[in-house]
Design an enzyme around this catalytic site. Structure first.
Site, PDB file in Angstrom:
ATOM      1  N   ASP A 159       0.793  -1.331   0.188  1.00 34.14           N
ATOM      2  CA  ASP A 159      -0.176  -0.105  -0.079  1.00 34.14           C
ATOM      3  C   ASP A 159       0.989   1.272  -0.012  1.00 34.14           C
ATOM      4  OD1 ASP A 159      -3.167   0.665   1.042  1.00 34.14           O
ATOM      5  OD2 ASP A 159      -1.784   2.417   1.129  1.00 34.14           O
ATOM      6  N   VAL A 195     -10.737   3.110  -3.896  1.00 33.78           N
ATOM      7  CA  VAL A 195     -10.465   2.739  -5.368  1.00 33.78           C
ATOM      8  C   VAL A 195     -11.400   1.505  -5.688  1.00 33.78           C
ATOM      9  CG1 VAL A 195      -8.716   1.576  -6.716  1.00 33.78           C
ATOM     10  CG2 VAL A 195      -7.843   3.000  -4.887  1.00 33.78           C
ATOM     11  N   HIS A 210     -10.306  -5.192  -3.845  1.00 23.86           N
ATOM     12  CA  HIS A 210      -8.947  -5.600  -3.109  1.00 23.86           C
ATOM     13  C   HIS A 210      -9.247  -5.993  -1.884  1.00 23.86           C
ATOM     14  CE1 HIS A 210      -9.736  -1.339  -2.884  1.00 23.86           C
ATOM     15  NE2 HIS A 210      -9.054  -1.326  -1.599  1.00 23.86           N
TER      16      HIS A 210
HETATM   17  P1  5GP Z   1      -9.469   1.198  -0.167  1.00 26.33           P
HETATM   18  O1  5GP Z   1      -9.771   2.684   0.905  1.00 26.33           O
HETATM   19  O2  5GP Z   1     -10.163   1.648  -1.445  1.00 26.33           O
HETATM   20  O3  5GP Z   1     -10.048   0.216   0.464  1.00 26.33           O
HETATM   21  O4  5GP Z   1      -8.210   1.251  -0.199  1.00 26.33           O
HETATM   22  C1  5GP Z   1      -7.458   1.789  -1.234  1.00 26.33           C
HETATM   23  C2  5GP Z   1      -5.950   1.991  -0.762  1.00 26.33           C
HETATM   24  O5  5GP Z   1      -4.988   1.885  -1.900  1.00 26.33           O
HETATM   25  C3  5GP Z   1      -5.683   2.900   0.085  1.00 26.33           C
HETATM   26  O6  5GP Z   1      -5.057   2.226   1.311  1.00 26.33           O
HETATM   27  C4  5GP Z   1      -4.423   3.386  -0.569  1.00 26.33           C
HETATM   28  O7  5GP Z   1      -3.170   4.173   0.042  1.00 26.33           O
HETATM   29  C5  5GP Z   1      -4.014   2.684  -1.649  1.00 26.33           C
HETATM   30  N1  5GP Z   1      -3.665   3.200  -3.073  1.00 26.33           N
HETATM   31  C6  5GP Z   1      -4.111   4.101  -3.621  1.00 26.33           C
HETATM   32  N2  5GP Z   1      -3.719   4.554  -4.860  1.00 26.33           N
HETATM   33  C7  5GP Z   1      -2.546   3.698  -5.005  1.00 26.33           C
HETATM   34  C8  5GP Z   1      -1.422   3.634  -5.823  1.00 26.33           C
HETATM   35  O8  5GP Z   1      -1.480   4.131  -6.781  1.00 26.33           O
HETATM   36  N3  5GP Z   1      -0.509   2.502  -5.316  1.00 26.33           N
HETATM   37  C9  5GP Z   1      -0.500   1.684  -4.348  1.00 26.33           C
HETATM   38  N4  5GP Z   1       0.684   0.959  -3.968  1.00 26.33           N
HETATM   39  N5  5GP Z   1      -1.514   2.090  -3.372  1.00 26.33           N
HETATM   40  C10 5GP Z   1      -2.506   2.724  -3.580  1.00 26.33           C
END
Ligand code: 5GP
Ligand code: ZN
Length: 109
Positions: free
Chosen positions: A29, A96, A100
């Protein structure tokens, strides 16, 4: 704009990849909340858990758990424990829109 996780899967955007097979990519992350914080991402674009199809995706979603437990064993965190989280929708904390699973370990909540 293309989905950021699809861009990472296609290797058009960089990521710190820790595991890859035909169906799943795992990378660190970008904004970790604990010493271990990786994202297990199915290579097929499925936007949210609400879009998981019983006929198409059951095996794939199950495999996320299998990969998670294998990585946990490999990283020797089975004893200390870890958290697997799937956020769904904005109200559920999903930023996102590509399904995931977070694997988080090493910090008390
Ligand atoms: P969500 O809140 O959608 O469950 O988690 C999305 C996660 O993706 C967040 O913890 C954020 O830090 C991570 N994230 C967002 N954009 C990117 C990226 O471009 N690369 C990586 N490695 N992580 C990302
Ligand atoms: Zn995607």
């Amino acid at each position: 704009m293309a989905c950021i996780f699809c861009e990472i899967i296609a290797k058009r955007q960089p990521a710190d990849v820790v595991y890859e097979d035909d169906d799943i990519l795992v990378f660190k992350d970008i904004n970790p909340t604990a010493p271990i914080h990786v994202l297990l991402v199915p290579k097929a674009h499925v936007a949210t858990v609400n879009d998981v199809d019983e006929a198409q995706h059951v095996g794939l979603m199950g495999r996320l758990f299998v990969v998670a437990k294998k990585l946990a064993a490999q990283w020797d965190i089975v004893g200390q424990g870890y958290r697997l989280t799937v956020n769904v929708g904005r109200g559920g904390g999903q930023i996102v829109d590509h399904v995931h699973m977070h694997l988080v370990s090493g910090r008390h909540r």
